[in-house]
Design a protein around this motif. Structure first.
Motif, PDB file in Angstrom:
ATOM      1  N   ALA A   9     -82.251 -71.672   1.864  1.00  0.00           N
ATOM      2  CA  ALA A   9     -81.274 -72.417   1.168  1.00  0.00           C
ATOM      3  C   ALA A   9     -80.163 -72.859   2.224  1.00  0.00           C
ATOM      4  O   ALA A   9     -80.040 -74.195   2.205  1.00  0.00           O
ATOM      5  N   ILE A  10     -79.712 -72.170   2.906  1.00  0.00           N
ATOM      6  CA  ILE A  10     -78.684 -72.359   3.964  1.00  0.00           C
ATOM      7  C   ILE A  10     -79.143 -73.472   4.980  1.00  0.00           C
ATOM      8  O   ILE A  10     -78.296 -74.334   5.417  1.00  0.00           O
ATOM      9  N   PRO A  11     -80.342 -73.197   5.609  1.00  0.00           N
ATOM     10  CA  PRO A  11     -80.769 -74.035   6.646  1.00  0.00           C
ATOM     11  C   PRO A  11     -80.895 -75.551   6.251  1.00  0.00           C
ATOM     12  O   PRO A  11     -80.617 -76.323   6.754  1.00  0.00           O
ATOM     13  N   ALA A  12     -81.489 -75.615   5.113  1.00  0.00           N
ATOM     14  CA  ALA A  12     -81.731 -76.733   4.380  1.00  0.00           C
ATOM     15  C   ALA A  12     -80.363 -77.457   4.293  1.00  0.00           C
ATOM     16  O   ALA A  12     -80.345 -78.920   4.450  1.00  0.00           O
ATOM     17  N   ALA A 187     -89.914 -79.185   2.158  1.00  0.00           N
ATOM     18  CA  ALA A 187     -89.970 -79.691   0.755  1.00  0.00           C
ATOM     19  C   ALA A 187     -88.495 -79.843   0.359  1.00  0.00           C
ATOM     20  O   ALA A 187     -88.030 -80.558  -0.509  1.00  0.00           O
ATOM     21  N   ILE A 188     -87.844 -78.608   0.763  1.00  0.00           N
ATOM     22  CA  ILE A 188     -86.112 -78.726   0.139  1.00  0.00           C
ATOM     23  C   ILE A 188     -85.479 -79.816   0.860  1.00  0.00           C
ATOM     24  O   ILE A 188     -84.679 -80.415   0.230  1.00  0.00           O
ATOM     25  N   PHE A 189     -85.701 -80.186   2.277  1.00  0.00           N
ATOM     26  CA  PHE A 189     -84.833 -81.208   2.727  1.00  0.00           C
ATOM     27  C   PHE A 189     -85.291 -82.562   2.113  1.00  0.00           C
ATOM     28  O   PHE A 189     -84.504 -83.400   2.066  1.00  0.00           O
ATOM     29  N   LEU A 319     -91.245 -85.188  -4.095  1.00  0.00           N
ATOM     30  CA  LEU A 319     -92.429 -84.769  -5.096  1.00  0.00           C
ATOM     31  C   LEU A 319     -92.164 -83.444  -5.495  1.00  0.00           C
ATOM     32  O   LEU A 319     -92.433 -83.034  -6.733  1.00  0.00           O
ATOM     33  N   ILE A 320     -91.732 -82.352  -4.915  1.00  0.00           N
ATOM     34  CA  ILE A 320     -91.709 -80.984  -5.170  1.00  0.00           C
ATOM     35  C   ILE A 320     -90.704 -80.793  -6.082  1.00  0.00           C
ATOM     36  O   ILE A 320     -90.811 -79.884  -7.113  1.00  0.00           O
TER      37      ILE A 320
END
Length: 510
Positions: A9-12, A187-189, A319-320
């Motif tokens: 979570a934090i890095p993204a 995916a999060i980015f 998409l994710i």
């Protein structure tokens, strides 16, 4: 927050915000680099994304109508009615961008038309709504739909309680922790960047409309207030719960949007809009494969790269989020139902709204004597959209209704993005797939923070949009990994290998 994977979570979140502010400090250099990267991706891999996306459409329809389409995702009955289910998928996938681009795209296509048509010609008018429906149609919704199948199969059939993307890829790429972290962060980015740009566009539209409606200044204070309002209302929706919150908001929003679209249809030129819709659908089906594969190698107008390939890469980046959200609401449905519902509800819903709003824009510019293109030239597309809405009867009241609908369309997408990113970063999910409220609210706040950073950073959104396309390239290859993973899980790959081995043995024996 013990159930939250802080390592993802934090890095993204930090990565997206840092990119925004770097692009604000060095706007020309960052946009040049991001734009150059996007040009490289479309020039060298644009043809591949067009082939891969069309192949994905064929694969999904084959899967839906094969025996594997009967596989039920969980033993329970479906949680939601078909209307609620389709409405949540639709609002999650399009947000407030649909009406905005439903008006804007046909105007751009009139001025710089595809497939060798002359600008503002009758031929260009025939392609205007057609290409908009195509870009928001079957191919895009197939890209959105596919990841829901391996995610839902893993969660509801295999009973896995973590839905990190890297977990599904392990059967193909192995368990290297660096590769796994890179896949999950990508995916999060993609989700955060794509959603933040959509939300910032919506906030710009809402602030422009609100400033016009109430006669106030359209500045950072108003835009920040709108973002804060999103967070407050989303907080209320989350605290009410998924079934009584997101699903109900989605139902009412869809009904309001349909009612508003019908008002536009019958208060403008319904005859033209209906005839233009019929013609556009006919042109699209007649030219679907041509549009899907057109790369314009000789004229090199840049149309496929700037629009079709841009859209396809954007869908891959986003998409994710869609795959996880569809997974959350699909318990109790079969693979066939998930595929056909997502593609049909999404495509038909987009065609309905684009044909009305886009059709009205085309009529207004070509036959109605309204200077829509001039509005775009004078004040940008946001100004043109607000100006066109103001040509409707009871313009002040209707503009207010339009802004409320846009707000709640974006709210449903924001809710979906919060749920999806929460699912992706939750260490262990409950059986119903619903993450902890604290985790969902954390992501809602993070998305709002990123969106507000867009405005603080000035033109940083153009850099983020370009990077979304760049992020879509590796996600396209991850799609191939997910296809292989799904084929393995369903036993299709093993059966095919056995049949191939038997055939080779028979040939050798002969």
């Amino acid at each position: 927050m013990k159930n939250l994977n802080f390592g993802l979570a934090i890095p993204a979140i930090v990565l997206v915000i840092v990119l925004l502010f770097v692009s604000a400090l060095f706007p020309e250099q960052s946009q040049a680099m991001a734009g150059g990267a996007m040009t490289f991706v479309t020039n060298w891999f644009g043809w591949l994304v067009q082939i891969a996306s069309l192949a994905l459409v064929a694969f999904l329809f084959w899967l839906a109508f094969s025996k594997h389409g009967d596989i039920k995702l969980g033993e329970e009955k479906p949680e939601y009615s078909n209307f609620t289910y389709g409405g949540m998928i639709f609002t999650a996938g399009v947000g407030a961008s649909l009406i905005y681009w439903g008006i804007g795209e046909p105007m751009y296509y009139l001025q710089a038309p595809p497939l060798f048509a002359e600008a503002n010609s009758f031929s260009a008018a025939a392609w205007a709504v057609t290409y908009s429906i195509f870009h928001w149609g079957i191919t895009g919704w197939s890209i959105y739909c596919f990841p829901a199948i391996p995610f839902a199969y893993a969660f509801y059939v295999k009973k896995q309680r973590t839905l990190k993307l890297s977990t599904l890829c392990e059967s193909v790429v192995g368990t290297n922790p660096i590769v796994a972290k890179a896949i999950d962060l990508l995916a999060i980015f993609g989700t955060l960047a794509a959603f933040a740009s959509s939300l910032s566009l919506t906030v710009t539209l809402l602030s422009t409309g609100a400033a016009d409606l109430f006669g106030i200044e359209n500045g950072l204070l108003l835009q920040g207030g709108i973002i804060l309002l999103f967070v407050v209302v989303l907080l209320c929706v989350m605290l009410v719960g998924f079934n009584k919150g997101i699903s109900k908001v989605s139902d009412y929003t869809v009904l309001m949007a349909i009612g508003f679209a019908l008002f536009v249809l019958f208060s403008t030129n319904a005859q033209f809009i209906l005839n233009n819709f019929t013609d556009s659908i006919g042109v699209m089906f007649d030219s679907y494969f041509r549009m899907s594969m057109w790369t314009d190698p000789v004229q090199q107008s840049g149309f496929p790269q700037s629009w079709t390939q841009y859209y396809w890469f954007w869908y891959y980046a986003y998409l994710i989020m869609m795959g996880l959200f569809i997974t959350r609401i699909s318990r109790g449905r079969t693979i066939r139902q998930v595929i056909l519902s997502t593609i049909s509800m999404g495509s038909l819903g987009c065609a309905f709204f684009i044909s009305i709003f886009g059709g009205y824009a085309v009529w207004a510019q070509m036959l109605g004597g309204l200077p829509v293109q001039q509005w775009m030239s004078d004040g940008g597309l946001t100004f043109a959209v607000v100006s066109l809405i103001k040509t409707l009867p009871a313009k002040s009241f209707i503009l207010g209704v339009f802004l409320v609908i846009q707000f709640f369309l974006m709210l449903t997408t924001m809710s979906s993005a919060s749920v999806a990113t929460a699912m992706l970063t939750t260490n262990r999910l409950e059986l119903n797939g619903d993450p902890d409220n604290k985790v969902k609210l954390l992501w809602a706040g993070a998305i709002a923070l990123i969106s507000f950073s867009v405005f603080l950073a000035g033109g940083g959104i153009n850099t983020i949009k370009s990077l979304c396309v760049v992020a879509g390239l590796p996600m396209m290859f991850i799609y191939a990994i997910l296809v292989k993973h799904l084929l393995h899980e369903l036993g299709i790959l093993k059966t095919a290998q056995q049949q191939a081995s038997s055939s080779i043995q028979e040939i050798v024996a002969e």
